[in-house]
Design a protein around this motif. Structure first.
Motif, PDB file in Angstrom:
ATOM      1  N   GLU A  56       7.110  -0.334   4.965  1.00  0.00           N
ATOM      2  CA  GLU A  56       7.903   0.484   5.104  1.00  0.00           C
ATOM      3  C   GLU A  56       7.307   2.040   5.458  1.00  0.00           C
ATOM      4  O   GLU A  56       8.369   3.050   5.726  1.00  0.00           O
ATOM      5  N   HIS A  57       6.148   1.917   5.935  1.00  0.00           N
ATOM      6  CA  HIS A  57       5.839   3.295   6.555  1.00  0.00           C
ATOM      7  C   HIS A  57       6.272   3.531   7.896  1.00  0.00           C
ATOM      8  O   HIS A  57       6.051   2.689   8.881  1.00  0.00           O
ATOM      9  N   ILE A  95       3.897  -1.987   3.901  1.00  0.00           N
ATOM     10  CA  ILE A  95       3.241  -0.560   4.640  1.00  0.00           C
ATOM     11  C   ILE A  95       4.547  -1.125   5.354  1.00  0.00           C
ATOM     12  O   ILE A  95       4.542   0.042   6.615  1.00  0.00           O
ATOM     13  N   ARG A 138       5.505   0.852  11.381  1.00  0.00           N
ATOM     14  CA  ARG A 138       6.939   0.683  12.370  1.00  0.00           C
ATOM     15  C   ARG A 138       6.899   1.091  13.459  1.00  0.00           C
ATOM     16  O   ARG A 138       7.372   0.177  14.559  1.00  0.00           O
ATOM     17  N   GLN A 183       1.006  -1.415  -0.314  1.00  0.00           N
ATOM     18  CA  GLN A 183      -0.020   0.010  -0.237  1.00  0.00           C
ATOM     19  C   GLN A 183       1.251   1.285  -0.002  1.00  0.00           C
ATOM     20  O   GLN A 183       1.652   1.738   0.562  1.00  0.00           O
ATOM     21  N   GLY A 184       0.523   1.954  -0.516  1.00  0.00           N
ATOM     22  CA  GLY A 184       1.100   3.733  -0.903  1.00  0.00           C
ATOM     23  C   GLY A 184       2.370   3.209  -1.251  1.00  0.00           C
ATOM     24  O   GLY A 184       3.297   2.577  -1.591  1.00  0.00           O
ATOM     25  N   ARG A 185       3.145   4.765  -1.466  1.00  0.00           N
ATOM     26  CA  ARG A 185       4.463   4.860  -1.744  1.00  0.00           C
ATOM     27  C   ARG A 185       5.579   5.170  -1.284  1.00  0.00           C
ATOM     28  O   ARG A 185       5.425   4.863   0.286  1.00  0.00           O
ATOM     29  N   SER A 186       7.029   4.550  -1.167  1.00  0.00           N
ATOM     30  CA  SER A 186       7.894   5.039   0.106  1.00  0.00           C
ATOM     31  C   SER A 186       8.020   6.640   0.326  1.00  0.00           C
ATOM     32  O   SER A 186       7.224   7.356  -0.651  1.00  0.00           O
ATOM     33  N   ALA A 187       9.085   6.629   1.044  1.00  0.00           N
ATOM     34  CA  ALA A 187       8.957   7.873   1.844  1.00  0.00           C
ATOM     35  C   ALA A 187       9.464   8.653   0.305  1.00  0.00           C
ATOM     36  O   ALA A 187       8.685  10.206   0.804  1.00  0.00           O
ATOM     37  N   GLY A 199       6.786   1.923  -5.485  1.00  0.00           N
ATOM     38  CA  GLY A 199       4.735   1.815  -5.339  1.00  0.00           C
ATOM     39  C   GLY A 199       4.916   0.963  -6.009  1.00  0.00           C
ATOM     40  O   GLY A 199       4.888   1.188  -7.205  1.00  0.00           O
ATOM     41  N   ASP A 202       4.513   5.019  10.648  1.00  0.00           N
ATOM     42  CA  ASP A 202       3.906   4.844  11.618  1.00  0.00           C
ATOM     43  C   ASP A 202       2.826   3.284  11.767  1.00  0.00           C
ATOM     44  O   ASP A 202       3.109   3.255  12.992  1.00  0.00           O
TER      45      ASP A 202
END
Length: 576
Positions: A336-337, A334, A341, A321-325, A330, A339
């Motif tokens: 990698e996100h 998750i 972690r 879900q979503g893209r890298s920081a 992407g 929040d």
């Protein structure tokens, strides 16, 4: 769902690198080393993972049933219990005098963690039996011990604790169940109890209830309560236990969680029972069982948090879900996100510190029972008494919060039954309530445990932590030193405080105590994790997270404690 992975590697790390297990066993004259202990835990973990975990969701969905007065556990539970019992797990830490294996209690507590992680409803059955055995062993007559302890220790018979009534929960002075003298030194027990875990089931064998009741000449209040052993089956003429006692299940409680656990309304209609301990001294006898159960309940919070963490971490590694920081990739897992972690690290930081503190506390209980030096036994026993409410309330509060955080990692899927996360949340909630609510545990800590030895027990514990941290330069050691000073200041401020001040402070004080205790364990683990393995570098990273993201709660708790009772007591009762 992710298959459960027993944390045997972590147990081994704690035994060999953090808790000094082998030295403690030698000190107590036990022929058990960390290799044998790890093997035992590995076998226990295999049973939990392969046999009990698959029954957890089906048991929750099916639930226990009451049909025509007969209680039936969900499919597979009775067979699984017989396997558990026949393999000797029910008698793991019990006294060999009565058929137990006599292994150290630390192994029992870590087995309880794995039972709770995989199937809390199941784990309550042997756990309650073990507590009942403790009360019978400590207080019953030799005749009762000889008859009831061997089959209960072996797990062939099970136990239940019958305290609560509809009008008498925490305030046991209000209970109304009666016990009238009857033939052959027995009593006829009459009354209704509610919330009786494992009150009845179809596992087989006898079910031995320990029931609080009043004798005809009982004084008012808790000083008039006696304890009675009331079995489901009475002996027949040939010595077998086939005669049904005058007790029945009025209903199964409809509960938020632990659906597979048969929580009963029990009716005693002149049921035959025998006095355990002295007349009117039943509360002291029952507390032998309750104190053992309170440690077990704390471990339930730890176990559920650990089981939920494993599910959430596996999901976070797989869910895209979503893209890298930096926006360059992407969709990404998750994990990698930041929040996600944060949530996972919060759970893991509690679980690993709680596991270590549980092991340390269990070793003190072993010392209290087995150490050759009487003074050392007394010191260890006082430390267990001090830490029991911290383990019960602290671990179950953090455990419930952890279950919610692990569920949150799943997003909307966490709210859907098929992923299993909502069951962790529902099951975890009861541990904050039964065996004395967490507010009661906090009041026990500030009102009864801090004054032990004129305050010397708590101060000795604080001094032990300070000595352990001296010379350590890690962030977690520094943060724990700072939090320990806040705890010392809060302890001093509560000395001689009135009831309102103690009541207003209790819950925040217990959480502060728990944070410091876990910080101490993280400092020990960080100091032990010295090599370059990924496991050790992981320990150091989680210790740093605990220091920088969780220990700062201590400052907020200290500020709240310094406000005293006025902000809580100022609003008149009729304004609520």
């Amino acid at each position: 769902m992710q298959n459960y992975v027993p944390p045997v590697d972590d147990y081994r790390f704690l035994m060999t690198q953090v808790l000094g297990f082998d030295g403690a066993m030698a000190e107590m004259g036990l022929e058990v080393d960390s290799d044998l202990a790890a093997t035992v835990l590995e076998e226990a973990g295999r049973l939990c993972a392969e046999r009990l975990h698959p029954l957890n969701r089906t048991g929750d969905e099916e639930g226990s049933r009451l049909i025509d007065g007969v209680v039936t556990l969900p499919r597979g539970f009775a067979d699984a219990y017989r396997e558990f019992q026949e393999a000797g797990w029910a008698s793991l830490s019990s006294d060999p005098e009565h058929g137990g294996q006599g292994l150290p209690f630390i192994l029992q507590l870590w087995l309880d963690e794995m039972l709770s992680a995989t199937n809390l409803s199941f784990g309550l059955i042997p756990g309650l039996t073990r507590g009942a055995c403790e009360a019978i062993k400590a207080h019953a007559s030799e005749e009762l011990k000889a008859v009831y302890l061997p089959p209960m220790v072996r797990g062939e018979w099970t136990g239940a604790m019958a305290l609560t009534e509809s009008g008498a929960g925490t305030d046991l002075a209000l209970l109304k169940t009666k016990a009238e003298p009857s033939g052959e030194n027995g009593y006829a027990v009459t009354g209704t109890k509610i919330f009786i875990s494992s009150g009845d089931h179809d596992i087989g064998g006898n079910i031995v209830h320990l029931v609080l009741a009043r004798l005809p000449d009982a004084p008012a209040g808790v000083k008039g309560i006696s304890l009675f052993l009331v079995p489901k089956f009475l002996p027949d003429a040939s010595g077998g236990f086939t005669v049904r006692n005058a007790m029945s299940v009025g209903a199964l409680e409809k509960k938020m969680g632990i659906h597979a656990q048969p929580t009963c309304v029990m009716n005693y209609d002149g049921a035959t029972g025998w006095l355990v301990g002295e007349p009117h001294k039943g509360l002291a006898a029952m507390f032998t069982m309750m104190n053992a159960e309170r440690l077990m309940v704390g471990i339930q919070g730890l176990g559920i948090a650990g089981g939920a963490y494993q599910q959430a971490a596996a999901y976070a590694r797989d869910r895209l879900q979503g893209r890298s920081a930096d926006g360059s990739r992407g969709p990404v897992a998750i994990i990698e996100h930041a929040d996600v972690r944060r949530m996972l690290l919060g759970v893991r930081a509690f679980v690993e510190a709680g596991r270590a503190l549980a092991g340390w506390t269990a070793l003190q209980l072993d010392r209290a029972h087995r150490h050759p030096d009487g003074a050392e036994r007394a010191r260890a026993d006082a430390l267990v008494a001090l830490l029991t409410p911290v383990v019960k309330a602290g671990f179950t509060d953090f455990g419930f919060e952890s279950a919610v955080q692990a569920q949150q990692v799943f997003g909307g899927h966490g709210y859907i039954r098929e992923w299993g996360m909502e069951q962790y949340v529902r099951d975890a909630r009861i541990a904050q309530i039964y065996e004395g609510t967490n507010g009661v545990q906090a009041m026990d800590l500030v009102g009864r445990k801090l004054p032990l030895g004129g305050g010397a027990v708590a101060q000795g514990f604080f001094d032990m932590i300070a000595a352990d941290l001296e010379g350590q330069a890690t962030p977690v050691a520094a943060g724990t030193c700072e939090a320990l000073q806040l705890l010392r200041d809060a302890t001093a401020a509560l000395h001689g405080a009135d009831a309102d001040r103690l009541g207003a402070a209790a819950v925040d004080y217990l959480r502060l105590f728990a944070l410091v205790s876990m910080g101490w364990m993280w400092a020990r683990m960080a100091a032990a994790a010295k090599d370059g393995t990924s496991a050790h570098s992981g320990k150091r990273a989680v210790a740093d997270f605990f220091a920088r993201r969780m220990l700062p709660q201590a400052k907020g708790l200290a500020a709240a404690l310094s406000a005293g009772a006025e902000p809580i007591m100022a609003l008149p009762a009729d304004a609520f």
